[in-house]
Design an enzyme around this catalytic site. Structure first.
Site, PDB file in Angstrom:
ATOM      1  N   ASP A 104      27.493  45.855  -2.595  1.00 59.00           N
ATOM      2  CA  ASP A 104      28.539  45.764  -1.325  1.00 59.00           C
ATOM      3  C   ASP A 104      29.726  45.929  -1.234  1.00 59.00           C
ATOM      4  OD1 ASP A 104      25.993  44.399  -0.820  1.00 59.00           O
ATOM      5  OD2 ASP A 104      26.117  42.143   0.124  1.00 59.00           O
TER       6      ASP A 104
ATOM      7  N   LYS B 161      20.351  45.113   3.154  1.00 58.40           N
ATOM      8  CA  LYS B 161      19.631  43.557   3.568  1.00 58.40           C
ATOM      9  C   LYS B 161      20.670  43.084   5.157  1.00 58.40           C
ATOM     10  CE  LYS B 161      23.500  42.099  -0.451  1.00 58.40           C
ATOM     11  NZ  LYS B 161      24.364  41.338   1.278  1.00 58.40           N
TER      12      LYS B 161
ATOM     13  N   CYS C  42      26.850  37.208  -2.488  1.00 55.31           N
ATOM     14  CA  CYS C  42      25.957  38.439  -3.005  1.00 55.31           C
ATOM     15  C   CYS C  42      25.890  39.254  -4.255  1.00 55.31           C
ATOM     16  CB  CYS C  42      25.946  39.901  -1.642  1.00 55.31           C
ATOM     17  SG  CYS C  42      25.986  39.521  -0.217  1.00 55.31           S
TER      18      CYS C  42
HETATM   19  C1  VGL Z   1      28.738  38.876   1.591  1.00 56.30           C
HETATM   20  C2  VGL Z   1      29.663  37.065   2.665  1.00 56.30           C
HETATM   21  C3  VGL Z   1      28.840  37.233   3.309  1.00 56.30           C
HETATM   22  C4  VGL Z   1      28.077  39.499  -0.053  1.00 56.30           C
HETATM   23  C5  VGL Z   1      28.276  39.125   2.408  1.00 56.30           C
HETATM   24  O1  VGL Z   1      28.518  40.349  -0.325  1.00 56.30           O
HETATM   25  O2  VGL Z   1      28.944  39.099  -1.153  1.00 56.30           O
HETATM   26  N1  VGL Z   1      29.288  37.439   1.443  1.00 56.30           N
HETATM   27  N2  VGL Z   1      27.855  38.709   3.661  1.00 56.30           N
END
Ligand code: VGL
Ligand code: ZN
Length: 189
Positions: free
Chosen positions: A12, A98, A137
């Site tokens: 991410d 995802k 994540c």
């Molecule tokens: C994430 C919060 C919400 C992350 C993704 O990638 O850590 N955190 N969505």
């Protein structure tokens, strides 16, 4: 020292999670040069790179607007969901998407993505992990990877935590250590 891994999993590393984005991780920019060093080493050693992307519909259940905990972020196809433009991404990159369904969140890159099968098909046993956010994540992805039987190393200088609550970062690191993740305090190269 060479990278001792079969694959590099970048979690991410998307515009919305960097400072200035919709759900910024404090000091997130600091991972960019470190991740680029890792990407360069992967290139030299021909190590496959997999990048996960949080990839939400506009009305995702995790958004405050829908009663969830997070500001709207990483809406599929928007600039905020792009990988950071300063990343030196390889010409061949495996993308994993995802949390694509409206009604449920998924922090782990293994949840509903087929990543597990993809890695196994390539004969991957050892995975090197970096990215954002450490306490969400990245943590969930590392835990799932261990659960699936992979040997997991996390590059600490190449990750940062959101720290919604103070101490979340320390808790995440300790839990990952206890789960069997190897914590690297320096960049292997
Ligand atoms: C994430 C919060 C919400 C992350 C993704 O990638 O850590 N955190 N969505
Ligand atoms: Zn999300």
């Amino acid at each position: 020292m060479a990278l001792d891994t079969d694959a590099f999993l970048l979690v991410d590393a998307q515009v919305d999670f960097f400072p200035g984005g919709a759900l910024p991780v404090p000091d997130g920019d600091a991972i960019l040069p470190v991740v680029n060093t890792l990407l360069a080493a992967c290139h030299v050693q021909e190590i496959p790179v997999i990048a996960s992307r949080d990839w939400h519909p506009p009305d995702h259940a995790s958004f405050i607007t829908q009663g969830g905990p997070w500001p709207p972020h990483c809406i599929r196809g928007t600039g905020g969901a792009d990988l950071h433009p300063d990343l030196d991404l390889p010409p061949v990159l495996t993308l994993v998407h995802k949390a694509t369904a409206r009604d449920r969140d998924a922090y782990s890159g293994f949840e509903g993505t087929g990543l597990d099968r993809n890695l196994r098909q390539r004969g991957v046993q050892k995975i090197l992990v970096a990215g954002l956010a450490l306490d969400y994540c990245v943590e969930a992805t590392c835990r799932d990877a261990v659960r699936q039987g992979f040997e997991v190393s996390l590059v600490l200088p190449a990750t940062r935590a959101v720290n919604v609550e103070p101490g979340d970062e320390e808790r995440a690191v300790e839990e990952l250590r206890a789960a069997g993740v190897t914590l690297l305090h320096e960049v292997p190269r």
